[in-house]
Write a protein that holds these residues in place. Sequence first.
Motif, short mmCIF file in Angstrom:
data_model
loop_
_atom_site.label_atom_id
_atom_site.label_comp_id
_atom_site.label_asym_id
_atom_site.label_seq_id
_atom_site.Cartn_x
_atom_site.Cartn_y
_atom_site.Cartn_z
N GLY A 1 36.83 26.26 43.57
CA GLY A 1 37.31 27.59 43.95
C GLY A 1 38.48 27.51 44.89
N PHE A 2 38.26 26.93 46.08
CA PHE A 2 39.30 26.73 47.10
C PHE A 2 39.95 28.04 47.55
CE2 PHE A 2 39.49 23.15 43.99
CZ PHE A 2 38.75 22.25 44.73
N GLY A 3 39.24 29.16 47.39
CA GLY A 3 39.78 30.46 47.74
C GLY A 3 40.30 31.24 46.55
N GLY A 4 40.58 30.57 45.44
CA GLY A 4 41.17 31.23 44.28
C GLY A 4 40.22 32.13 43.52
N LYS A 5 38.94 32.08 43.84
CA LYS A 5 37.96 32.92 43.16
C LYS A 5 37.21 33.80 44.15
CE LYS A 5 37.58 29.41 39.55
NZ LYS A 5 36.81 28.29 38.98
#
Length: 826
Positions: free
Chosen positions: A254-258
């Motif tokens: 994810g790393f923030g992208g979701k």
Amino acid sequence: MPNDQTATAGETRAAAGYRVIGTPRQKVDAVAKVTGALRFADDLVLPRMLHCVLLRSPLPHARVVRIDTSRAAALAGVVAVMTGEALPITFGILPITQDEHALCIERVRFVGDPVAAVAAIDEETARAACDLIDVEYEALPSIGSIEQALTTPEPQIHDYADAGNVHKHVALDFGGVDDAMQKADVVREDLFFYEGNTHLAMEQHAALAEWSADGKLTLWSCTQTPHYVHRAVSKVLSMNPAHVRVIATPNGGGFGGKSDPFNHEIVVAALARRTGRPVKICLTREEVFYCHRGRHPTLMRIKTGVTRDGRILAMDFSSLLDGGAYGSYGVASMYYTGALQTVTYQVPTYRFRGARVFTNKPPCGPKRGHGTPQPRFALECHLDKLAEQLGEDPAAWRLRMLQPPASVTANWLRIGSMGLGPCIETVVRVSGWAEKFRRLPFGRGVGIACSSYISGAGLPIYWNSMPHSSVQLKLDRSGGVAAFCGSTDIGQGSDSVLAYCVAEVLGIEPADIRVVTGDTDLAPVDLGSYSSRVTMMTGHAAIQAAERARDTLAGAVAVRLGIPADRLVFADRRVFDAQDPGRGVSFAEAVQMAETKQGAVGSTGSYTPPKSPGRFKGAGVGPSPAYSYSCAVAEVEVDPATGIVRVPKVWIAHDIGQAINPILAIGQVEGSVYMGLGEALMEEMTYRDAERHMVHHHPSMLEYKTPTTLEMCDVESYLIEEAEPGGPFGAKEVGQGPLLPIPPAVANAVYDAVGVRVDEVPCAPHAVLRALRDKTRGKEPRHGPSSFPDYAFPDPTLILTPAQGGDGREADHRPHSEVGGPGRGT
């Protein structure tokens, strides 16, 4: 089926072409073939899953004049076609930026903005139908850069912006910076630029929605924030939230992208309701690039005043962020670029001015480190330049000016434990810093940088007094424990941490615990996997729930054994007398005793962070229950003929408080190093003809450059364990903070290697070569931004610092001379 679930023309004609004859089984088969249903038994017909594809805008900015879907609806195999008129309610992650439509209605704002959706029997048919949708656009002027946005107030990309196309701006002055700067012996000012980049999670975004016969919706999605997706879907579909269930699936990164709610999640939910059939979507890699929500391109100016002996007196930091086409988390991102500079080093007076602009590019949002890698790069490179100007060793100087533990910073952030000193000492020792710095042959060098990051945000996205995380336990008479929580494991190991915390308190094994997470129907609310918050907040909630369950069991066992409950020990799947360990019962027997005494055994726990001392407008971004700290030394090899930078090794130490699982923690540290290395050397979101078309230059994993195993450096990782009083078992975050020191450490090492400064990210070969060329020509040996736009920030709000006797609120006067001299407006 609901009233709006009418068959398409193509489906009606297909049904008319079949004459259903034969046995009942044959008739069911025929009906299934026509309607797209699946037969599982003679009397059971289930709807066949449909596939959704979105039609996206080819223009960066345009008015939608007309959409004709008739040809698409007539295509055989198409079950539904949807446009924005069906979903008029806006959504967004922040309450102040509800600016997105699931499908654009009147205007598109970037290449990739969705305008229509098709649900068909397979993905190929859906794509073919999208090609048959006729959209007439009226092109509008587009904005492609920070500078262009600042000088182009019309047309506005969004009419709620603070000014023109400036989404949000802020100016805060803590303590009166101008007066303090005048007292400095040395004042330095530098400019830096950090290019945008994206998350590049292995798994693309995907979602599946199902509408049940009782009018309820279930949505499966690879999201980091099921709670906020649940909120957005309920809002846009005007549904009772109690009838919406969101399940976060196992997540391939994810790393923030979701962590935003996305168009495709809402669209498949709406299509499932319209068709009465399950609807699935899986975005292509190119579509993921256009969803984006990655790192903001950021232009920064930093000015610091110090005494001759290296004591910082004042710091003035300004940032301009390219936010792309929508709000996303952007307001928080902007504030974060100015929030954490004070938590590493003592900065007695501090001014932050920031602005986020709208452009016609994919929207930016949170990426690992959310808003803090950009200013950390600027600060750490700036401090290295100051150290050289002062004749200081950059490592030793940093050690001398650390913010003390158990303190409150100038901008009203409360520090708990502070292990940055041991981090610096560790990497300096193990890297051989003293033997290498300024002593390696030309082309090789070392650089150092430090950082800090939050262990969860101090406030929820929607401000309220409810807990940020809750855990519910169900104890079974067999000795098993089920732990329910709304948190989402995106690969960071949070499910394991939940089990470890419960097992530690109850004296059983993690294998005895069944973890149920990421389901809004089954589990109590957790706000999501972002801001490195899960270990801190879910961990506290799990411990509280387990302690309450332990007390319940202890009460029953104490009666049976005839001893005080406080003498009982829970360990090794037993509950026994501390004074006579042979006297006791198994954990399963303890549960049975408690169930016999009171009925089913369960408990709940929750966690709300402590209140921040800051009370000024803007104080909601930056506070955290605890701050982690990192320090890294990078060794580089620079080829002066090509400008190529290689990083053979990184030494990194991370102040984690207490490591709950050291192996998982080391994995997070090294993953952060990998991602930081990519940002430092090669990753960038760039666009073809950025002033007009804004088409992504390389929206694929083939062309978007990121390190492979061949480019990944050797890493020596060290966990500095100094228990955090406010953390669960003393733990702090480890998922994001270790990324932050890598880009500046690499940039500082490049300077040590070849004597040129690259004041931008990525540190690409062409940038190194240009700086080396300027060096040979007697010019400043530097590549980076040369100017900062003359933007009229608002007059800064003055907040007196703790040292000045402030109370965390806006001041109605300037500080008196005894606390910094009479102030002047800026």
